[in-house]
Design a protein around this motif. Structure first.
Motif, short mmCIF file in Angstrom:
data_model
loop_
_atom_site.label_atom_id
_atom_site.label_comp_id
_atom_site.label_asym_id
_atom_site.label_seq_id
_atom_site.Cartn_x
_atom_site.Cartn_y
_atom_site.Cartn_z
N TRP A 196 0.82 -1.17 -0.03
CA TRP A 196 0.07 -0.04 0.04
C TRP A 196 0.90 1.40 0.00
CZ3 TRP A 196 -1.29 2.35 5.16
CH2 TRP A 196 -2.13 3.88 5.04
N GLY A 197 1.64 1.29 0.78
CA GLY A 197 2.66 2.69 1.18
C GLY A 197 3.44 2.69 -0.11
N ARG A 198 3.85 1.68 -0.71
CA ARG A 198 4.74 1.77 -1.94
C ARG A 198 3.70 2.11 -3.31
NH1 ARG A 198 7.22 -2.56 0.38
NH2 ARG A 198 6.11 -3.97 -0.65
N SER A 199 2.54 1.81 -3.17
CA SER A 199 1.63 2.18 -4.41
C SER A 199 1.29 3.51 -4.12
CB SER A 199 0.46 1.35 -4.17
OG SER A 199 -0.42 1.57 -3.17
N ILE A 200 1.43 4.18 -3.33
CA ILE A 200 1.23 5.72 -2.93
C ILE A 200 1.96 6.55 -3.46
CG2 ILE A 200 1.09 7.60 -1.09
CD1 ILE A 200 -0.52 5.55 0.63
#
Length: 377
Positions: A173-177
């Protein structure tokens, strides 16, 4: 004679209220009940239980009650897979919901496909989940890419400058942001000057914040569930970082405000749900949630409620004994959720509802902007 009379009495009672006599329909939830996001997992479960109670109080599904069977995935992919296997193989659930963290959801959706059991996710916004060709997986909320597309222009305007940094958790999730907001913002004229990725178990975030501060960004995009969002807010305020902040995760949740108070004021939230949404279904949900838990629902509470509601709506239209029929019914969903209509694309991505850009003021989320999520191209 006594046996005959007793059987007749039981039959009469079941005829008067079949939901109490037939076997319950089991829905399996893989939720994080332990680990660093356990607090958020508990609010997710509470929202799901409100939906279960509402449905059963109205007579259940085709005269049968629904039962939520919960296994702890702890947001650990391997543990989440084991939990899902247990729910499908041992508990004989007709559908799966969860599994909160995108990495765990990505692992569990493979279990769902292998067993031919539909899975509905109410969180898990990593865009690639609905790009894997898994026709048994359905994700309700907007992805980070969809939120970025909806709000990049107002974010740039509110930032008061063009330099953006990222401070996000080290998971899918964080990297996709970073992957989602960077191109959306640069397309509007922004530049990315810093990227910092912290581990979900990190309590000392000062080194990451220091690196961000050196780049002097006009705005910083944050990602954090409650535990991390609180730590980020506390330490950012201690460091005196003067940028504007935009956060996905828990930055507009009542639980977050309870812990940070007005230190959260001025932070913008990028949200699929806020408890102040003004429609009849959400007002009823908030009232019931407050009555049951003496608290306001979070975005995760709403996610749990929506997950169960979507599955129950599909069960009401399908042959409950046929997993493929249930899957097809989920795919054909067109129902009113807490933030608007819920429909699914052929890839299983939800659309049709509102999303919100909130501003924290006096420890409350005020809606600064909103957009309708249309079907992706």
């Amino acid at each position: 004679m006594r046996v005959t009379v007793l059987a007749a009495m039981i039959g009469a009672l079941c005829g008067a209220g079949a939901a109490s006599c037939e076997e319950a329909i089991k829905i399996g939830a893989v939720y994080p009940m332990s680990g660093p996001v356990a607090y958020d997992g508990q609010t997710l479960l509470q929202g799901a239980r409100v939906a279960v109670g509402e449905i059963n109080a109205a007579g259940g599904i085709k005269g049968r009650k629904i039962e939520l069977v919960v296994e702890d995935g702890a947001c650990i992919p391997a543990q989440s897979v084991a939990a899902a296997e247990k729910l499908v193989s041992s508990q004989k659930v007709v559908a799966l919901i969860g599994a909160f963290c995108s990495s765990s959801t990505g692992a569990v959706m493979d279990v769902a496909k292998r067993h031919g059991v539909p899975m509905v996710a109410g969180i898990s916004t990593a865009p690639n989940l609905t790009e894997r060709g898994n026709d048994y997986f359905f994700r309700i909320p907007a992805t980070s890419a969809m939120l970025a597309k909806a709000f990049a222009k107002p974010m740039l305007k509110l930032a008061g400058g063009s330099k953006f940094g990222f401070l996000v958790v080290n998971d899918d999730w964080g990297r996709s942001i970073i992957d989602s907001y960077s191109p959306a913002l640069t397309a509007e004229g922004a530049s990315v000057v810093a990227q910092q990725i912290y581990d979900t178990n990190d309590s000392d975030l000062f080194p990451y914040i220091t690196n961000i501060k050196r780049s002097a960004p006009d705005a910083v995009v944050l990602a954090g569930n409650t535990q991390n969002a609180v730590a980020l807010t506390e330490q950012i305020r201690q460091m005196g970082l003067g940028s504007k902040f935009f956060g996905e995760g828990s930055f507009a949740a009542k639980t977050y405000y309870k812990l940070v108070g007005q230190k959260g004021d001025g932070i913008y939230g990028l949200m699929s749900y806020v408890y102040s949404i003004d429609n009849a279904r959400n007002k009823a949900f908030v009232a019931k949630y407050q009555a049951d838990y003496n608290d306001l629902p979070t975005t995760y509470s709403a996610s749990g409620y929506n997950e169960v509601s979507v599955v129950a709506d599909a069960l009401s239209r399908a042959d409950i004994a046929d997993p493929k029929a249930i899957r097809d019914a989920v795919a054909q969903t067109d129902m009113e959720g807490l933030a608007g209509r819920i429909r699914f694309t052929k890839a299983g991505q939800g659309y049709g509802f509102n999303v919100y850009l909130t501003l924290s003021k006096d420890a409350q989320p005020l809606v600064a902007d909103q957009a309708v999520i249309s079907a992706p191209n």
